[in-house]
Write a protein that holds these residues in place. Structure first.
Motif, PDB file in Angstrom:
ATOM      1  N   TYR A  32       0.867  -0.894   0.145  1.00  0.00           N
ATOM      2  CA  TYR A  32      -0.314  -0.010  -0.043  1.00  0.00           C
ATOM      3  C   TYR A  32       1.174   1.212  -0.090  1.00  0.00           C
ATOM      4  CZ  TYR A  32      -3.902  -3.360   1.445  1.00  0.00           C
ATOM      5  OH  TYR A  32      -4.636  -4.261   1.778  1.00  0.00           O
ATOM      6  N   ALA A  46     -11.873   2.888  12.001  1.00  0.00           N
ATOM      7  CA  ALA A  46     -10.663   3.304  12.660  1.00  0.00           C
ATOM      8  C   ALA A  46     -10.889   4.304  13.541  1.00  0.00           C
ATOM      9  CB  ALA A  46      -9.487   3.739  11.432  1.00  0.00           C
ATOM     10  N   PRO A  55      -9.624  -0.360  19.276  1.00  0.00           N
ATOM     11  CA  PRO A  55      -9.753  -2.118  19.000  1.00  0.00           C
ATOM     12  C   PRO A  55     -10.208  -2.733  20.228  1.00  0.00           C
ATOM     13  CG  PRO A  55      -7.337  -1.248  18.823  1.00  0.00           C
ATOM     14  CD  PRO A  55      -8.058  -0.101  19.356  1.00  0.00           C
ATOM     15  N   GLN A 105     -17.482   1.450   2.685  1.00  0.00           N
ATOM     16  CA  GLN A 105     -16.674   2.254   3.819  1.00  0.00           C
ATOM     17  C   GLN A 105     -16.157   1.342   4.967  1.00  0.00           C
ATOM     18  OE1 GLN A 105     -15.772   5.558   4.840  1.00  0.00           O
ATOM     19  NE2 GLN A 105     -15.567   5.664   2.879  1.00  0.00           N
ATOM     20  N   TYR A 106     -16.892   0.298   4.964  1.00  0.00           N
ATOM     21  CA  TYR A 106     -16.465  -0.784   6.126  1.00  0.00           C
ATOM     22  C   TYR A 106     -15.807  -1.769   5.651  1.00  0.00           C
ATOM     23  CZ  TYR A 106     -19.715   1.709   8.893  1.00  0.00           C
ATOM     24  OH  TYR A 106     -20.410   2.900   9.711  1.00  0.00           O
ATOM     25  N   ILE A 107     -15.125  -1.828   4.410  1.00  0.00           N
ATOM     26  CA  ILE A 107     -14.175  -2.835   4.139  1.00  0.00           C
ATOM     27  C   ILE A 107     -12.777  -2.630   4.562  1.00  0.00           C
ATOM     28  CG2 ILE A 107     -12.787  -3.406   1.767  1.00  0.00           C
ATOM     29  CD1 ILE A 107     -15.293  -2.831   0.030  1.00  0.00           C
ATOM     30  N   LYS A 108     -12.176  -3.844   5.016  1.00  0.00           N
ATOM     31  CA  LYS A 108     -10.923  -3.798   5.592  1.00  0.00           C
ATOM     32  C   LYS A 108      -9.971  -4.458   4.344  1.00  0.00           C
ATOM     33  CE  LYS A 108     -12.101  -4.763  10.311  1.00  0.00           C
ATOM     34  NZ  LYS A 108     -11.697  -5.728  11.757  1.00  0.00           N
ATOM     35  N   HIS A 109      -9.026  -3.934   4.488  1.00  0.00           N
ATOM     36  CA  HIS A 109      -7.641  -4.080   3.659  1.00  0.00           C
ATOM     37  C   HIS A 109      -6.600  -4.883   4.277  1.00  0.00           C
ATOM     38  CE1 HIS A 109      -9.835  -0.744   1.587  1.00  0.00           C
ATOM     39  NE2 HIS A 109      -9.592  -1.319   0.527  1.00  0.00           N
ATOM     40  N   PRO A 110      -6.687  -6.217   3.905  1.00  0.00           N
ATOM     41  CA  PRO A 110      -5.663  -7.074   4.579  1.00  0.00           C
ATOM     42  C   PRO A 110      -4.013  -6.486   4.252  1.00  0.00           C
ATOM     43  CG  PRO A 110      -6.172  -8.006   2.401  1.00  0.00           C
ATOM     44  CD  PRO A 110      -7.011  -6.750   2.554  1.00  0.00           C
ATOM     45  N   LEU A 111      -3.371  -6.643   5.291  1.00  0.00           N
ATOM     46  CA  LEU A 111      -1.919  -6.457   5.289  1.00  0.00           C
ATOM     47  C   LEU A 111      -1.184  -7.789   4.740  1.00  0.00           C
ATOM     48  CD1 LEU A 111      -1.772  -4.374   8.476  1.00  0.00           C
ATOM     49  CD2 LEU A 111      -1.709  -3.618   6.021  1.00  0.00           C
ATOM     50  N   THR A 143      -4.843  -5.591   9.291  1.00  0.00           N
ATOM     51  CA  THR A 143      -5.514  -5.059   8.223  1.00  0.00           C
ATOM     52  C   THR A 143      -5.230  -3.539   8.273  1.00  0.00           C
ATOM     53  OG1 THR A 143      -7.670  -4.429   9.343  1.00  0.00           O
ATOM     54  CG2 THR A 143      -7.629  -6.433   8.379  1.00  0.00           C
ATOM     55  N   VAL A 144      -5.401  -2.741   7.276  1.00  0.00           N
ATOM     56  CA  VAL A 144      -4.786  -1.299   7.450  1.00  0.00           C
ATOM     57  C   VAL A 144      -5.861  -0.532   8.344  1.00  0.00           C
ATOM     58  CG1 VAL A 144      -5.067   0.727   5.835  1.00  0.00           C
ATOM     59  CG2 VAL A 144      -4.472  -1.142   4.849  1.00  0.00           C
ATOM     60  N   GLU A 145      -7.175  -0.863   8.312  1.00  0.00           N
ATOM     61  CA  GLU A 145      -8.235  -0.242   8.966  1.00  0.00           C
ATOM     62  C   GLU A 145      -8.070  -0.531  10.702  1.00  0.00           C
ATOM     63  OE1 GLU A 145      -8.964  -1.771   6.340  1.00  0.00           O
ATOM     64  OE2 GLU A 145      -9.533  -0.033   5.161  1.00  0.00           O
ATOM     65  N   TRP A 154      -5.243   1.518  11.783  1.00  0.00           N
ATOM     66  CA  TRP A 154      -5.354   2.716  12.385  1.00  0.00           C
ATOM     67  C   TRP A 154      -6.304   3.131  13.502  1.00  0.00           C
ATOM     68  CZ3 TRP A 154      -2.650   6.628  10.936  1.00  0.00           C
ATOM     69  CH2 TRP A 154      -1.940   6.680   9.476  1.00  0.00           C
ATOM     70  N   ALA A 155      -7.115   1.863  13.628  1.00  0.00           N
ATOM     71  CA  ALA A 155      -7.993   1.827  14.792  1.00  0.00           C
ATOM     72  C   ALA A 155      -7.002   1.943  16.296  1.00  0.00           C
ATOM     73  CB  ALA A 155      -9.011   0.821  15.013  1.00  0.00           C
ATOM     74  N   LEU A 156      -6.064   1.252  15.968  1.00  0.00           N
ATOM     75  CA  LEU A 156      -4.972   1.248  17.091  1.00  0.00           C
ATOM     76  C   LEU A 156      -4.202   2.397  17.248  1.00  0.00           C
ATOM     77  CD1 LEU A 156      -3.535  -0.394  19.300  1.00  0.00           C
ATOM     78  CD2 LEU A 156      -2.094  -1.094  17.878  1.00  0.00           C
ATOM     79  N   TYR A 157      -3.831   2.848  16.042  1.00  0.00           N
ATOM     80  CA  TYR A 157      -2.854   4.253  16.016  1.00  0.00           C
ATOM     81  C   TYR A 157      -3.898   5.390  16.593  1.00  0.00           C
ATOM     82  CZ  TYR A 157       0.025   8.002  14.372  1.00  0.00           C
ATOM     83  OH  TYR A 157       0.966   9.094  14.502  1.00  0.00           O
TER      84      TYR A 157
END
Lengths: 113, 214
Positions: free
Chosen positions: A50, A64, A68, B30-36, B65-67, B70-73
């Protein structure tokens, strides 16, 4: 580790265009893209890459915006106070997200070295 | 309209231009998660002299996942606001953020030492950029060599490092160093050095020799 890694030959990435006219044509789960799986055909293997812009765009995803599940409470790191501060900063940072002038109000933690 | 679509899951008598729509809620993209590519673990270290080093190391969360990244960050403290002596470590799942781990012990790190002034101006920005390089797999094939990254918050000056798995893998290490420097937008004349963990742990003075630099 990867000392004996072998390089595969390079090949053009096969591409295919699938036009979408309506959101209902989108697949409903994130591991598929219209017409197939997005990452199935990287030459020499699969790597999910990405770029910076894409990652930054996803920061505002509704997913996000919630912490979590099972985030441990660590004082000064994940506590409710931190969450509130981050929210405030986010609002401040929309226009100048690179450098915020020091306000001098952030009492630095005591040194425990 | 779909063009050159492979045969759909239904065999129809005559090719029909209307694809079978997948069931979808409006706005659900909007709720799609993108796998890392990798699953990552974020660790927190707090210097508490009454406890052992490993007791002070704490797993915060894992994500793939990307999302979820960010949820953590978005819900943890920025490095510049951590106490002195604290670290964040982001490592691939299964690699412990310590030299002794099998996947680290032959490795080393690209080390960036920041001045005290940079804590306000650069630290958080550099750390976020480092995280994006890791989770986005920014170093092409050399990304396989990456084990993780560490930020140390210290009174004398903070440090950020990218750890790799084998200090002999010159090509991969140089690729990582060059691209990392570019991503951080460091001035050309600013040098960053790569040091093996072996040298760092056995150093006698205050400086460790650089095996590579960019």
């Amino acid at each position: 580790m990867s000392t004996s890694r072998q390089h595969s030959e390079s090949r053009a990435i096969p591409t295919r265009t699938v036009l979408i006219n309506d959101t209902t044509q989108l697949p409903h789960d994130y591991c598929t893209t219209p017409g197939g799986t997005l990452f199935s055909t990287t030459p020499g293997g699969t790597r999910i890459i990405y770029d910076r812009k894409f990652l930054l765009d996803r920061r505002n995803s509704p997913i996000a915006q919630t912490p979590p599940a099972h985030l441990p409470v660590i004082p000064g790191v994940t506590s409710q106070k931190v969450l509130n501060e981050n929210k405030k900063n986010e609002a401040n940072n929309i226009n100048n997200h690179d450098s915020k002038p020091g306000t001098g109000e952030d009492a630095q933690f005591e040194m425990d070295i | 309209m779909a063009t050159s679509e492979p045969r759909g899951n239904e065999t129809e008598d005559s090719p029909n231009e209307t694809p079978t729509p997948a069931p979808a809620v409006p706005g659900s993209e909007q709720y799609i998660k993108h796998p890392l590519q990798n699953r990552w673990a974020l660790w927190y270290f707090k210097n508490d002299k009454s406890k052992s080093w490993t007791e002070n190391l704490r797993l915060i969360a894992k994500f793939d996942t990307v999302e979820d990244f960010w949820a953590l960050y978005n819900h943890i403290q920025q490095p510049s606001k951590l106490g002195f002596g604290c670290d964040y470590c982001l490592f691939k799942d299964g690699i412990k953020p310590m030299w002794e781990d099998d996947r680290n012990k032959l490795g080393g790190r690209w080390l960036m030492t920041l001045s005290k002034q940079q804590r306000h101006n650069d630290l958080d920005r550099y750390w976020m950029e480092t995280l994006l390089c890791l989770v986005g797999e920014s170093f092409d094939e050399a990304s396989d060599d990456v084990c993780g990254a560490v930020v140390n918050v210290r009174p004398k000056g903070d440090k950020i490092a990218i750890w790799t798995g084998n200090c002999q893998n010159r090509d991969a290490i140089m690729t990582i160093g060059q691209q990392y420097k570019e991503r951080l937008n460091l001035p050309i004349k600013t040098l960053i050095g790569y040091q093996s963990h072996d040298d760092t742990s056995s150093k006698s003075g205050s400086t460790t020799k650089n095996m590579y630099s960019v």
